[in-house]
Design a protein around this motif. Sequence first.
Motif, PDB file in Angstrom:
ATOM      1  N   HIS A 142       0.808  -1.219   0.000  1.00 25.11           N
ATOM      2  CA  HIS A 142       0.000   0.000   0.000  1.00 25.11           C
ATOM      3  C   HIS A 142       0.843   1.272   0.000  1.00 25.11           C
ATOM      4  N   GLU A 143       2.061   1.150   0.519  1.00 26.03           N
ATOM      5  CA  GLU A 143       2.912   2.337   0.561  1.00 26.03           C
ATOM      6  C   GLU A 143       3.431   2.729  -0.818  1.00 26.03           C
ATOM      7  N   VAL A 144       3.620   1.740  -1.670  1.00 29.94           N
ATOM      8  CA  VAL A 144       4.336   2.047  -2.914  1.00 29.94           C
ATOM      9  C   VAL A 144       3.491   2.012  -4.186  1.00 29.94           C
ATOM     10  N   ILE A 145       2.351   1.315  -4.162  1.00 23.75           N
ATOM     11  CA  ILE A 145       1.685   1.099  -5.446  1.00 23.75           C
ATOM     12  C   ILE A 145       1.052   2.352  -6.048  1.00 23.75           C
ATOM     13  N   LYS A 146       0.945   3.410  -5.260  1.00 23.96           N
ATOM     14  CA  LYS A 146       0.347   4.623  -5.816  1.00 23.96           C
ATOM     15  C   LYS A 146       1.385   5.719  -6.066  1.00 23.96           C
ATOM     16  N   ASP A 147       2.641   5.331  -5.975  1.00 20.10           N
ATOM     17  CA  ASP A 147       3.706   6.326  -6.049  1.00 20.10           C
ATOM     18  C   ASP A 147       4.335   6.299  -7.446  1.00 20.10           C
ATOM     19  N   ARG A 148       3.924   7.209  -8.297  1.00 19.47           N
ATOM     20  CA  ARG A 148       4.403   7.226  -9.682  1.00 19.47           C
ATOM     21  C   ARG A 148       5.918   7.352  -9.754  1.00 19.47           C
ATOM     22  N   ASN A 149       6.470   8.294  -8.975  1.00 17.92           N
ATOM     23  CA  ASN A 149       7.903   8.557  -9.076  1.00 17.92           C
ATOM     24  C   ASN A 149       8.724   7.368  -8.598  1.00 17.92           C
ATOM     25  N   PHE A 150       8.190   6.640  -7.621  1.00 19.10           N
ATOM     26  CA  PHE A 150       8.870   5.455  -7.112  1.00 19.10           C
ATOM     27  C   PHE A 150       9.086   4.452  -8.251  1.00 19.10           C
ATOM     28  N   TRP A 151       8.028   4.202  -9.017  1.00 20.80           N
ATOM     29  CA  TRP A 151       8.115   3.161 -10.057  1.00 20.80           C
ATOM     30  C   TRP A 151       8.896   3.613 -11.273  1.00 20.80           C
ATOM     31  N   ALA A 152       8.855   4.910 -11.564  1.00 21.63           N
ATOM     32  CA  ALA A 152       9.719   5.418 -12.634  1.00 21.63           C
ATOM     33  C   ALA A 152      11.184   5.239 -12.229  1.00 21.63           C
ATOM     34  N   SER A 153      11.451   5.400 -10.931  1.00 21.28           N
ATOM     35  CA  SER A 153      12.824   5.267 -10.432  1.00 21.28           C
ATOM     36  C   SER A 153      13.309   3.824 -10.493  1.00 21.28           C
ATOM     37  N   VAL A 154      12.414   2.878 -10.203  1.00 17.78           N
ATOM     38  CA  VAL A 154      12.796   1.460 -10.298  1.00 17.78           C
ATOM     39  C   VAL A 154      13.206   1.134 -11.731  1.00 17.78           C
ATOM     40  N   ILE A 155      12.428   1.656 -12.683  1.00 18.82           N
ATOM     41  CA  ILE A 155      12.759   1.417 -14.097  1.00 18.82           C
ATOM     42  C   ILE A 155      14.129   2.007 -14.432  1.00 18.82           C
ATOM     43  N   LEU A 156      14.349   3.235 -13.992  1.00 14.56           N
ATOM     44  CA  LEU A 156      15.635   3.874 -14.306  1.00 14.56           C
ATOM     45  C   LEU A 156      16.787   3.099 -13.669  1.00 14.56           C
ATOM     46  N   PHE A 157      16.561   2.590 -12.459  1.00 12.30           N
ATOM     47  CA  PHE A 157      17.608   1.852 -11.739  1.00 12.30           C
ATOM     48  C   PHE A 157      18.068   0.621 -12.544  1.00 12.30           C
ATOM     49  N   TYR A 158      17.127  -0.071 -13.143  1.00 18.09           N
ATOM     50  CA  TYR A 158      17.458  -1.292 -13.916  1.00 18.09           C
ATOM     51  C   TYR A 158      17.174  -1.082 -15.403  1.00 18.09           C
TER      52      TYR A 158
END
Lengths: 269, 255
Positions: B76-92
């Motif tokens: 619940h903490e992360v699934i609504k965080d757009r910037n978080f998931w864009a960052s995961v993509i950039l990381f890998y």
Amino acid sequence: MTTRAFNYTGRKLIPSDCIHATLNGDNSSPPELELIFDLNSVDSLIDLPNDAEIFVDLSYRYSYMRFCWGVIEKPNPPDDLKLYELDSNSIASLHIRVVKDGNLLAQSNKLTLTTNQNTNTGNKNLIDLVYRDLGETPWLLEISQTETIPILVINEKWAQKLLSSGFKFEDDPVALNLIMPQVLRGVLTSILSETNDAGSVYYDDTSTWKGDWIRYARILNKEDLPESDEIETNLSVEMNRWIDKTVDLYCKEKKITTSLVEFMKGGIV
Amino acid sequence: MKFRILNDEGVDRFRVYLAGSASEGEAPPRHLLSRENTSQNYKKDIFLQVGKKFSNKNNFGEYLVRVFDEFGVSRHEVIKDRNFWASVILFYFEQFAPLDENGFRKIAKDEKDANEKFLKYIPKRVSNQGEGLFFRHLALGPYQISEYNRDTKNKADVLLSGKINVWGDDIEQTAGRVEVISNKNLIEVIRMLYWDSSKGTLKKGFSSKGRPGNLLRLVGDLRNQVKLTKDWYSMDAEEIYDSLPPEYDDWKINS
């Protein structure tokens, strides 16, 4: 046109008016379901088997929870009705189902619950009116995916002509009555085409124009948005029908045709 | 490495890279994840393994579930965080948009979407209140499916067996339906019918529309028809499997 729905499945409908459901919470943590229903009090359901199981299903987008609610003979609500598994703290879709040996014996229609029970759109402006030279096009609707509300663009030549006749465009009942039903249809079609559950997504969205329009439409049309988890590029037949009904209810509320007829007679309703 | 998340400025710059030099093969702007003006520490410490290779989406989804568990980060903490998931993509990023043999990258772009053209890499917000992000994201999608199925025996491997840079129509049609993705028994049935255990992949032809008993018919037309009279949620996988019509017999014989 009258449409009749035939139910050959033998499945019973659990009427919505025997279900009292609310969602309690402050939107910062999983909400708690408050649910009261008595299937034994509904005449059409009295022949359900005593040992049939009752399930209460809640979902939001891709998340889902099921509560086992005992059996028909002895309903037994769970102690903890917090919706921990749903991916929303403020909205949930609810179904009640009665099942025996995998067979679905009765089901309610989908109920959409929100923690925000106030469905008023307040005094927010739903649309902006601007004038521009549109050539031979009398008007058009501009819908942006950004935060700005939809814009109704009126051909300035038309607006100026009305003004010279002593009318401001926004006070001209003929023009508005002819245009606004199509504007409503256009905006709803645009929003509901985005995703298959855009209606429920935007229902409690108080910060964007899309939420305002969906809530306004739901005030006109109390019927739940058609349930569909299909992945479609076009709006479903049911969704188009829902939009048609909403526009029809809008026209009825505003007495559009009566108003036009009366205006032609020389008076304005 | 401690995981930092892009701020809005960082996401904008990442989008500029996706729209421009990414397809020409230029290295991803990973510096955006370390600079103070484009990124910030996440509210909880998360450490992701630099250079870790993922053989498929399942491998990736399970890794994130495990790491987030380790650092006390809930779904619940992360699934609504757009910037978080864009960052995961950039990381890998190299794995989500690998270089081809000519040194170019294929960047998925949705020209029709006025909100977010790169929604495989930057999730699209479907509500400004943050009630949801678009599911078809290359990192969020596998994570959510893994998370939903974390307690099942096979962890939805049948849905996530493909490469991490691909989100095909077959998985979209399957995982994009709440009554499928939320029904662990049905996912197990999909596995019983279409999974080739010896190869660890889906069987050939599982999604061919012309083939009787294909996956899309199972999760689409057949399910819609059956749900009028049956409740697949309350049936275990074997019961659903046994109740399928004859068009599935060929798949059963080969299972």
